[in-house]
Design a protein around this motif. Structure first.
Motif, short mmCIF file in Angstrom:
data_model
loop_
_atom_site.label_atom_id
_atom_site.label_comp_id
_atom_site.label_asym_id
_atom_site.label_seq_id
_atom_site.Cartn_x
_atom_site.Cartn_y
_atom_site.Cartn_z
N ASP A 1 3.03 6.39 -10.89
CA ASP A 1 3.64 7.02 -9.71
C ASP A 1 2.66 7.20 -8.57
OD1 ASP A 1 6.12 7.11 -10.87
OD2 ASP A 1 5.76 9.05 -11.81
N ALA A 2 1.46 6.62 -8.72
CA ALA A 2 0.47 6.74 -7.65
C ALA A 2 0.77 5.72 -6.56
CB ALA A 2 -0.92 6.51 -8.21
N MET A 3 0.45 6.09 -5.32
CA MET A 3 0.60 5.14 -4.22
C MET A 3 -0.44 4.04 -4.40
SD MET A 3 2.91 6.47 -2.29
CE MET A 3 2.77 6.20 -0.54
N PHE B 1 -2.02 9.19 3.81
CA PHE B 1 -2.43 9.41 2.44
C PHE B 1 -3.89 9.03 2.22
CE2 PHE B 1 -0.81 5.08 2.29
CZ PHE B 1 -1.83 4.44 1.64
N ARG C 1 7.41 -4.75 5.08
CA ARG C 1 6.57 -4.19 6.13
C ARG C 1 5.11 -4.21 5.69
NH1 ARG C 1 7.36 1.83 6.03
NH2 ARG C 1 6.01 1.51 4.24
N ASP C 2 4.86 -3.88 4.43
CA ASP C 2 3.49 -3.80 3.95
C ASP C 2 2.85 -5.16 3.75
OD1 ASP C 2 3.69 -1.10 3.96
OD2 ASP C 2 3.46 -0.80 1.81
N THR D 1 0.80 -1.23 0.00
CA THR D 1 0.00 0.00 0.00
C THR D 1 0.83 1.28 0.00
OG1 THR D 1 -0.42 -0.89 2.17
CG2 THR D 1 -2.32 -0.35 0.85
N ASN D 2 2.05 1.22 0.54
CA ASN D 2 2.82 2.46 0.68
C ASN D 2 3.92 2.62 -0.36
OD1 ASN D 2 1.39 3.35 3.09
ND2 ASN D 2 2.34 1.55 4.00
N LEU D 3 3.89 1.78 -1.38
CA LEU D 3 4.81 1.98 -2.50
C LEU D 3 4.00 2.48 -3.69
CD1 LEU D 3 7.21 -1.12 -2.46
CD2 LEU D 3 7.36 1.01 -1.19
N THR D 4 4.72 2.97 -4.70
CA THR D 4 4.01 3.36 -5.91
C THR D 4 3.82 2.13 -6.79
OG1 THR D 4 5.97 3.80 -7.23
CG2 THR D 4 5.18 5.59 -5.85
N GLU E 1 7.12 1.16 -8.43
CA GLU E 1 8.03 0.55 -7.46
C GLU E 1 7.62 -0.89 -7.17
OE1 GLU E 1 9.31 4.61 -4.98
OE2 GLU E 1 7.59 3.42 -4.34
N SER E 2 6.32 -1.12 -7.04
CA SER E 2 5.84 -2.48 -6.76
C SER E 2 6.23 -3.42 -7.89
CB SER E 2 4.31 -2.50 -6.63
OG SER E 2 3.90 -1.61 -5.63
N ARG F 1 10.72 11.12 -7.50
CA ARG F 1 11.07 10.51 -8.76
C ARG F 1 12.48 10.89 -9.16
NH1 ARG F 1 8.05 7.50 -7.87
NH2 ARG F 1 9.89 6.35 -8.45
N THR G 1 8.28 8.33 -0.25
CA THR G 1 7.91 7.42 -1.34
C THR G 1 7.59 8.11 -2.65
OG1 THR G 1 5.99 7.29 0.03
CG2 THR G 1 7.14 5.24 -0.42
N ARG G 2 7.64 9.42 -2.69
CA ARG G 2 7.15 10.08 -3.89
C ARG G 2 8.21 10.72 -4.75
NH1 ARG G 2 1.67 11.57 -3.99
NH2 ARG G 2 0.52 9.69 -3.56
N TRP H 1 2.96 8.31 3.99
CA TRP H 1 2.47 6.93 4.00
C TRP H 1 1.48 6.61 5.08
CZ3 TRP H 1 3.46 3.45 7.93
CH2 TRP H 1 4.52 3.74 8.78
#
Ligand SMILES: Nc1ncnc2c1ncn2[C@@H]1O[C@H](COP(=O)(O)OP(=O)(O)OP(=O)(O)O)[C@@H](O)[C@H]1O
Ligand SMILES: [Mg+2]
Lengths: 263, 357
Positions: free
Chosen positions: A154-156, B343, B212-213, A105-108, A111-112, B12, B9-10, B340
C-alpha cells in the motif's frame, strides 16, 4: 539442460518464442542495431551481454514496440509483430522491464500491479472500483508476494527504495500470463542481498516462461541463463553456452578484457 | 474517504459505516448546501450559488482531464457550449430560427450526447500532443469553434446566437425559479462530484492516473493509451455537457460570446485557483471567481477587473501551485499531507526525523 536447449535450437524443432531476421535500427547516421538475427525457443532463458552502447536496450525497444526497427522482421510465436502496436504485443504475452524504472509514482504498489494484470485482461474501462475478490486483484496480490513486496503493497511507488522499485519493475512484467519476458539489467544498482533475491525470483519462474536478460554482471547472467548472446556495436557477434562464452578468446578480449562492470 | 481528504490514492477497501465513508467534512458541506436556500436571497441563490455550481461542473470536467489525466484543456466551455446550442436548436427559442420545441427529456440527453461526442473528438485530436501543446491545440479548437459559431448563421445564428431559451416546467415547478434552479444545479453538481470522486479509484480512474504518470509503461503493460485518453475526454464531455444545459437555462441565451476565448480561460483560472488535485477544487475556485466577478466589478470597475483576477490568480499560484486546495493542505493537521504532489517532501521529512531520532 543447456545442451538440450542448444540441441533443440540446432534442430529447429518446436515454435520459437522470438525470431529476429536482419533487424536494424538507425538513429540518424548511427546504426544502433544492424543485421540482428536470432532464434529463441519458447521457454528458453537467454542472456545478452555487451558493453555500454552495444545496442542491447535498443534491441529490446524494437522487440516490444517502444519504437519500430528500421529494417528486418520480428516474429513472436510465429506471428509477425514487426509493426504491431506496443500494447498489442503485450497482450500476446510479451513483457519487459526497463533499465531505468518506468513506474507510476503516484499509485500504490498493489494498484500498479493490479493495472498490469488488468492491462492484459478484460474490463480495462471499468468505472467501478476493483473488488478484493476481483481475479486481477487476487493475481496482483500474489505477484506482489512473489517479488517480496508484501510489506510495501500500500506504499506509494514514489516512496520506494531503488531496490524495491526494481522489484516492482519485475512484478509488472510478471502480471497477466506472460509467455516471454525481456529483462533490461534488472540487477543494476542492487545490493548483494537484493541480487540474490533477484536470482531466486528468476529461477522460481514457471518453466514455460522464457526470457532474455541483459546483464553486465556475468555471475548473475550465468546463473539465470542457459545460453548467451554477445553484442558489440549493434551486432551480434557470438552465441554459445555460458562455458563457451567464458572461454572464447574474442569475448575475453572485447568484453571481459577491460574488466567487467559491476552495477 | 475520511474527511475531505486530499489524498485520493491511499484509501483502502475497508468496511466502514456510512458516516466514516462519506467523511465528516462532506456531511457538513452537504448540510450547508441543503439549507443554504433558507439563508440566501434569490440573488445569492441563483447568481452566486447556481452559477458557481454550473461553472464548477465545467471546471470539474477540466479537473478530471488535467488532474487525473495530465491533459490541460481550454476547450471545456466549447463542449458546454455545444450542449447549449443543442438546447437552443431543439428546444425553444425566441430568435425565430429553429427551436423545434422538443421536450427537455429528449433534447437534454441529446445535448449531453452531442457534447460528449464533440469532447471525444477534440480529445482524439489533442491526445497526439503533450503538455503545453495540448493547451495550444485545445485553444486553437476553442477559437475555431468560436469564429465558426459567430460566422455561421445557418446553424448557429451567427453573432446574436439564440435568445429566449427557457428552462422546462415539470412536476409543477418552473426550474429557473431561484430555489428549484439552485437545487437542480446542486443535484447535478453532486452527481458529477461523487462520480468523479468514486471514479478516481475505479479501474479506469487508476488507468488514467497511471497514464499521467508514465505512458510508456502503460503501453508496456498492455494499455491502448490513446483510446483510454479519448474515453476520458468523452467522460469529461458528459459533465461539461450537462453543465452546458444548466448554463443556458441560467442565462436564457447562448451566443458565440459564451464560448469565446475569455470564458474558456476563465474555466482554467477557476480550476487552477481551486486546485486540480481533488474534485472539490473546481467548485471552490468557481465560488471565489464568481464572488469576485460579482462584487469586485463594483469596486474596481469592469476595466480593471481582469487585472484583479489575474493578480489573485498569480498570488495563489505563487504561494501554492496546488491552488486553494494546496493552501488548505498546508495548514491542516499533519495526517493528510502525504498526497501525490508533496509525498516526496513528506518522505524526506520522515526520513530526516528518523535520522535525528
Ligand atoms: N532514442 C535514441 N535516440 C538516439 N540514439 C539512441 C537512442 N537510443 C539509443 N541510442 C544510441 O544507440 C546506441 C545503443 O544504445 P543502447 O541503449 O541500446 O545501448 P545498451 O547496449 O543498452 O547500453 P547500456 O549498457 O549502457 O545500457 C547508443 O549509441 C545510444 O546512444
Ligand atoms: Mg541499455
Amino acid at each position: 539442460m543447456a545442451t538440450n536447449v542448444a540441441a533443440s535450437r540446432l534442430q529447429g524443432t518446436g515454435t520459437n518464442a522470438l525470431e529476429l531476421d536482419g533487424v536494424g535500427r538507425q538513429f540518424g547516421a548511427l546504426a544502433a542495431l544492424s543485421g540482428i538475427s536470432m532464434r529463441i525457443a519458447a521457454g528458453e532463458r537467454r542472456a545478452v551481454l555487451g558493453s555500454n552502447g552495444a545496442g542491447k536496450t535498443t534491441l529490446f525497444n524494437t522487440i516490444t514496440g517502444d519504437f519500430n526497427p528500421t529494417s528486418g522482421t520480428i516474429r513472436f510465436f510465429g506471428e509477425d509483430i514487426t509493426t504491431l502496436a506496443a500494447h498489442e504485443r503485450i497482450r500476446r504475452g510479451l513483457r519487459r522491464t526497463y533499465q531505468i524504472s518506468q513506474l507510476f509514482t503516484n499509485l500504490t504498489v498493489l494498484e500498479s500491479v493490479y493495472l498490469a494484470c488488468r492491462g492484459v485482461s478484460r474490463r480495462r474501462y471499468s468505472l467501478l472500483r476493483p473488488r478484493a475478490s476481483d481475479g486481477a486483484m487476487a493475481q496482483a496480490e500474489s505477484i506482489v508476494h512473489a517479488v517480496h513486496l508484501d510489506g510495501e503493497k500500500d506504499a506509494m511507488v514514489g516512496t520506494l527504495s531503488h531496490g524495491q522499485q526494481r522489484q516492482l519493475e519485475i512484478a509488472l512484467a510478471l502480471a497477466g500470463a506472460p509467455r516471454f519476458i525481456l529483462f533490461d539489467e534488472p540487477a543494476a544498482g542492487l545490493s548483494p542481498t537484493e541480487r540474490r533475491d533477484l536470482i531466486d525470483i528468476l529461477n522460481a519462474l514457471p518453466k514455460h516462461i522464457g526470457y532474455i536478460i541483459i546483464e553486465h554482471d556475468l555471475d548473475v547472467a550465468l546463473r539465470v541463463s542457459e545460453y548467451v548472446s554477445m553484442m558489440h556495436n549493434g551486432r551480434l557477434f557470438k552465441e554459445g553456452t555460458p562455458e563457451e562464452i567464458e572461454n572464447d578468446p574474442t569475448v575475453q578480449e572485447i568484453y571481459l578484457g577491460g574488466g567487467h562492470r559491476h552495477g | 474517504m475520511t474527511d475531505l481528504t486530499l489524498n485520493p490514492t491511499r484509501n483502502r477497501l475497508q468496511s466502514q459505516n456510512w458516516i466514516e465513508k462519506a467523511g465528516i467534512g462532506h456531511i457538513l458541506l452537504a448540510l450547508f448546501l441543503l439549507i443554504y436556500p433558507a439563508m440566501a436571497s434569490d440573488f445569492f441563490l441563483t447568481q452566486i450559488g447556481g452559477y458557481s455550481l454550473v461553472l464548477g461542473m465545467i471546471a470539474l470536467s477540466l479537473m478530471l482531464l488535467a488532474g487525473y489525466g495530465g491533459m490541460v484543456s481550454l476547450a471545456q466551455i466549447t463542449v458546454a457550449g455545444a450542449a447549449g446550442y443543442v438546447v437552443a436548436i431543439f428546444g425553444e427559442n425566441n430568435s425565430g430560427v429553429y427551436g423545434f420545441g422538443w421536450p427537455w427529456w429528449i433534447y437534454g440527453p441529446l445535448a449531453i450526447m452531442i457534447a460528449s461526442m464533440m469532447s471525444a473528438l477534440i480529445g482524439w485530436i489533442a491526445v497526439r500532443t503533450e503538455g503545453i501543446y495540448t493547451i495550444m491545440i485545445t485553444l486553437a479548437v476553442a477559437t475555431a469553434c468560436f469564429y465558426f459559431a459567430q460566422q455561421n448563421y445557418a446553424l448557429f445564428n451567427g453573432f446574436p446566437g439564440y435568445n429566449g431559451l427557457r428552462a422546462p416546467e415539470f412536476f409543477g415547478v418552473y426550474w429557473r425559479d431561484p430555489v428549484p434552479f439552485y437545487y437542480l444545479c446542486l443535484a447535478n453538481a453532486v452527481v458529477a462530484y461523487v462520480a468523479v470522486l468514486y471514479g478516481a479509484r475505479s479501474t479506469f480512474g487508476l488507468t488514467l492516473q497511471a497514464i499521467r504518470d508514465n505512458q510508456r509503461r502503460m503501453r508496456a503493460i498492455g494499455f491502448n493509451v490513446t483510446a483510454h485518453k479519448v474515453f476520458a475526454w468523452w467522460l469529461a464531455g458528459l459533465i461539461a455537457g450537462a453543465a452546458g444545459i444548466l448554463l443556458v437555462w441560467f442565462n436564457g441565451r447562448i451566443s458565440p460570446g459564451t464560448i469565446a476565448v475569455g470564458p474558456s480561460i476563465n474555466i482554467l483560472v477557476i480550476a487552477i485557483i481551486g486546485g486540480l488535485r481533488h474534485p472539490i477544487g473546481p467548485f471552490l475556485g468557481a465560488v471565489i471567481v464568481v464572488l469576485m466577478q460579482t462584487f469586485a466589478i463594483d469596486l474596481v470597475g469592469a476595466e480593471r477587473f481582469n487585472t484583479l483576477i489575474g493578480l489573485v490568480f498569480l498570488v495563489i499560484v505563487f504561494i501554492s501551485p496546488d491552488g486553494i486546495l494546496g493552501l488548505w493542505e498546508r495548514f491542516k493537521p499533519q495526517e493528510g499531507r502525504d498526497n501525490w504532489r508533496s509525498f516526496k517532501k513528506a518522505a524526506n521529512k520522515s526520513e530526516n526525523q528518523g535520522r535525528n531520532a
